[in-house]
Scaffold this motif. Structure first.
Motif, PDB file in Angstrom:
ATOM      1  N   GLU A   1     -30.566   7.891  15.390  1.00  0.00           N
ATOM      2  CA  GLU A   1     -31.586   7.020  14.689  1.00  0.00           C
ATOM      3  C   GLU A   1     -31.777   5.896  15.204  1.00  0.00           C
ATOM      4  O   GLU A   1     -30.811   4.568  14.759  1.00  0.00           O
ATOM      5  CB  GLU A   1     -31.285   7.438  13.264  1.00  0.00           C
ATOM      6  CG  GLU A   1     -32.587   6.805  12.552  1.00  0.00           C
ATOM      7  CD  GLU A   1     -33.353   8.481  12.523  1.00  0.00           C
ATOM      8  OE1 GLU A   1     -34.984   7.165  12.851  1.00  0.00           O
ATOM      9  OE2 GLU A   1     -33.578   9.498  12.907  1.00  0.00           O
ATOM     10  N   SER A   2     -32.999   5.409  15.628  1.00  0.00           N
ATOM     11  CA  SER A   2     -33.119   3.610  15.947  1.00  0.00           C
ATOM     12  C   SER A   2     -33.596   3.419  15.101  1.00  0.00           C
ATOM     13  O   SER A   2     -33.468   1.946  14.653  1.00  0.00           O
ATOM     14  CB  SER A   2     -34.092   3.445  17.282  1.00  0.00           C
ATOM     15  OG  SER A   2     -34.931   4.229  16.873  1.00  0.00           O
TER      16      SER A   2
ATOM     17  N   GLY B   1     -34.944  -4.683  13.305  1.00  0.00           N
ATOM     18  CA  GLY B   1     -35.185  -5.842  13.601  1.00  0.00           C
ATOM     19  C   GLY B   1     -34.018  -6.121  14.213  1.00  0.00           C
ATOM     20  O   GLY B   1     -34.508  -7.186  14.780  1.00  0.00           O
ATOM     21  N   TYR B   2     -32.939  -5.666  15.363  1.00  0.00           N
ATOM     22  CA  TYR B   2     -32.167  -5.647  15.769  1.00  0.00           C
ATOM     23  C   TYR B   2     -32.388  -5.861  17.634  1.00  0.00           C
ATOM     24  O   TYR B   2     -32.476  -6.322  18.373  1.00  0.00           O
ATOM     25  CB  TYR B   2     -30.858  -5.604  15.270  1.00  0.00           C
ATOM     26  CG  TYR B   2     -30.253  -6.026  13.493  1.00  0.00           C
ATOM     27  CD1 TYR B   2     -30.030  -6.984  13.353  1.00  0.00           C
ATOM     28  CD2 TYR B   2     -30.217  -4.689  13.070  1.00  0.00           C
ATOM     29  CE1 TYR B   2     -30.001  -7.383  12.319  1.00  0.00           C
ATOM     30  CE2 TYR B   2     -29.822  -5.049  12.186  1.00  0.00           C
ATOM     31  CZ  TYR B   2     -29.941  -5.990  11.626  1.00  0.00           C
ATOM     32  OH  TYR B   2     -29.084  -6.507   9.993  1.00  0.00           O
ATOM     33  N   LEU B   3     -33.087  -4.523  17.212  1.00  0.00           N
ATOM     34  CA  LEU B   3     -33.528  -3.968  18.563  1.00  0.00           C
ATOM     35  C   LEU B   3     -33.858  -5.365  20.335  1.00  0.00           C
ATOM     36  O   LEU B   3     -33.843  -5.189  20.781  1.00  0.00           O
ATOM     37  CB  LEU B   3     -34.711  -2.855  19.085  1.00  0.00           C
ATOM     38  CG  LEU B   3     -33.706  -1.521  17.768  1.00  0.00           C
ATOM     39  CD1 LEU B   3     -34.690  -0.126  18.451  1.00  0.00           C
ATOM     40  CD2 LEU B   3     -32.344  -1.219  19.304  1.00  0.00           C
ATOM     41  N   ASP B   4     -34.879  -6.022  18.943  1.00  0.00           N
ATOM     42  CA  ASP B   4     -35.547  -6.860  20.130  1.00  0.00           C
ATOM     43  C   ASP B   4     -35.232  -8.487  20.201  1.00  0.00           C
ATOM     44  O   ASP B   4     -35.195  -8.208  21.508  1.00  0.00           O
ATOM     45  CB  ASP B   4     -36.841  -7.400  19.165  1.00  0.00           C
ATOM     46  CG  ASP B   4     -38.344  -5.909  18.674  1.00  0.00           C
ATOM     47  OD1 ASP B   4     -37.879  -5.488  19.700  1.00  0.00           O
ATOM     48  OD2 ASP B   4     -38.146  -5.954  18.395  1.00  0.00           O
ATOM     49  N   TRP B   5     -34.471  -8.422  19.516  1.00  0.00           N
ATOM     50  CA  TRP B   5     -33.547  -9.586  19.319  1.00  0.00           C
ATOM     51  C   TRP B   5     -32.126  -9.910  20.397  1.00  0.00           C
ATOM     52  O   TRP B   5     -31.069 -11.117  20.168  1.00  0.00           O
ATOM     53  CB  TRP B   5     -33.651 -10.598  18.519  1.00  0.00           C
ATOM     54  CG  TRP B   5     -33.147  -9.836  16.833  1.00  0.00           C
ATOM     55  CD1 TRP B   5     -34.055 -10.445  16.223  1.00  0.00           C
ATOM     56  CD2 TRP B   5     -32.390 -10.624  16.721  1.00  0.00           C
ATOM     57  NE1 TRP B   5     -32.958  -9.698  15.132  1.00  0.00           N
ATOM     58  CE2 TRP B   5     -32.008 -10.247  15.390  1.00  0.00           C
ATOM     59  CE3 TRP B   5     -30.640 -11.879  17.193  1.00  0.00           C
ATOM     60  CZ2 TRP B   5     -30.795 -10.100  14.724  1.00  0.00           C
ATOM     61  CZ3 TRP B   5     -30.104 -11.672  16.544  1.00  0.00           C
ATOM     62  CH2 TRP B   5     -29.666 -10.927  15.189  1.00  0.00           C
ATOM     63  N   ALA B   6     -31.389  -8.556  19.523  1.00  0.00           N
ATOM     64  CA  ALA B   6     -30.066  -8.495  19.949  1.00  0.00           C
ATOM     65  C   ALA B   6     -30.242  -8.420  21.315  1.00  0.00           C
ATOM     66  O   ALA B   6     -28.508  -8.739  22.015  1.00  0.00           O
ATOM     67  CB  ALA B   6     -29.052  -7.770  19.416  1.00  0.00           C
TER      68      ALA B   6
ATOM     69  N   MET C   1     -26.819  -5.521  21.750  1.00  0.00           N
ATOM     70  CA  MET C   1     -27.415  -4.231  20.947  1.00  0.00           C
ATOM     71  C   MET C   1     -27.215  -3.047  22.806  1.00  0.00           C
ATOM     72  O   MET C   1     -26.726  -1.742  21.322  1.00  0.00           O
ATOM     73  CB  MET C   1     -28.530  -4.134  20.634  1.00  0.00           C
ATOM     74  CG  MET C   1     -29.184  -3.008  19.982  1.00  0.00           C
ATOM     75  SD  MET C   1     -28.334  -2.274  18.647  1.00  0.00           S
ATOM     76  CE  MET C   1     -28.644  -3.631  17.185  1.00  0.00           C
ATOM     77  N   ASP C   2     -27.568  -3.403  22.975  1.00  0.00           N
ATOM     78  CA  ASP C   2     -27.807  -2.339  24.049  1.00  0.00           C
ATOM     79  C   ASP C   2     -26.546  -1.620  24.630  1.00  0.00           C
ATOM     80  O   ASP C   2     -26.017  -0.636  24.727  1.00  0.00           O
ATOM     81  CB  ASP C   2     -27.998  -2.874  25.152  1.00  0.00           C
ATOM     82  CG  ASP C   2     -29.853  -3.335  25.901  1.00  0.00           C
ATOM     83  OD1 ASP C   2     -30.964  -2.362  24.796  1.00  0.00           O
ATOM     84  OD2 ASP C   2     -29.645  -3.501  26.467  1.00  0.00           O
TER      85      ASP C   2
END
Length: 163
Positions: free
Chosen positions: A41-42, A47-52, A56-57
């Motif tokens: 579940e994304s 909030g982390y997907l954009d800046w991590a 995060m990948d």
């Protein structure tokens, strides 16, 4: 008309075990192809997907790899079925991903477990099973988990704790 393709939605919880067993029994009884999907579940990483970035990948890649291993184990545990079990591990909105995969793979039946939450817990936590039922344009079988004992062990706590 008996189903030719059955999609089981795995969340790896104890509550999904009755749904897995039922999907497997149906696949064997009808000689249907069994597909198993797990969705990471994304929305849990909003909030982390954009800046991590790369970190995060890497986390998502390791999470997906671990889930894929668990899916492969579920497929291997399925025992003798007429057709090979296909597994899918996706990242996204669980309900949307399940419905899209069911359409893409032309499944005849979606089998999904539920935690059986009611009342406020259901309103706050929502229900992926209910969303799949509402959005899917094919039969959906919702199987309730065995008990709510695990959830009953947790009680509301104030944070920070009051001395």
């Amino acid at each position: 008309m008996p189903p030719k393709k059955i999609l089981f939605c795995a969340d790896f919880s104890e509550n999904s075990e009755p749904a897995r067993q039922l999907a497997l029994d149906y696949a064997k009884a009808f000689g249907a192809e069994l597909l198993i999907v797990h969705v990471i579940e994304s929305a849990r990483f909003p909030g982390y997907l954009d800046w991590a970035g790369d970190e995060m990948d890497q986390i998502l890649d390791r999470t997906k790899e671990s889930a894929k291993q668990r899916l492969d184990a579920l497929a291997a545990e399925s025992g003798p079925v007429d057709k090979p079990v296909k597994v899918f591990c996706e990242i996204g909105s669980a309900a949307n991903t399940i419905v899209a995969l069911a359409a893409k793979e032309s499944v005849d039946l979606v089998v999904i477990g539920t935690h059986g939450r009611t009342g406020v817990k259901h309103l706050v936590m929502g229900s992926i099973a209910r969303s799949v039922l509402r959005m899917a344009h094919r039969p959906v079988l919702i199987v309730e988990g065995p008990t709510l004992e695990a959830e009953e062990q947790f009680t509301a706590q104030e944070f920070p704790p009051v001395p």
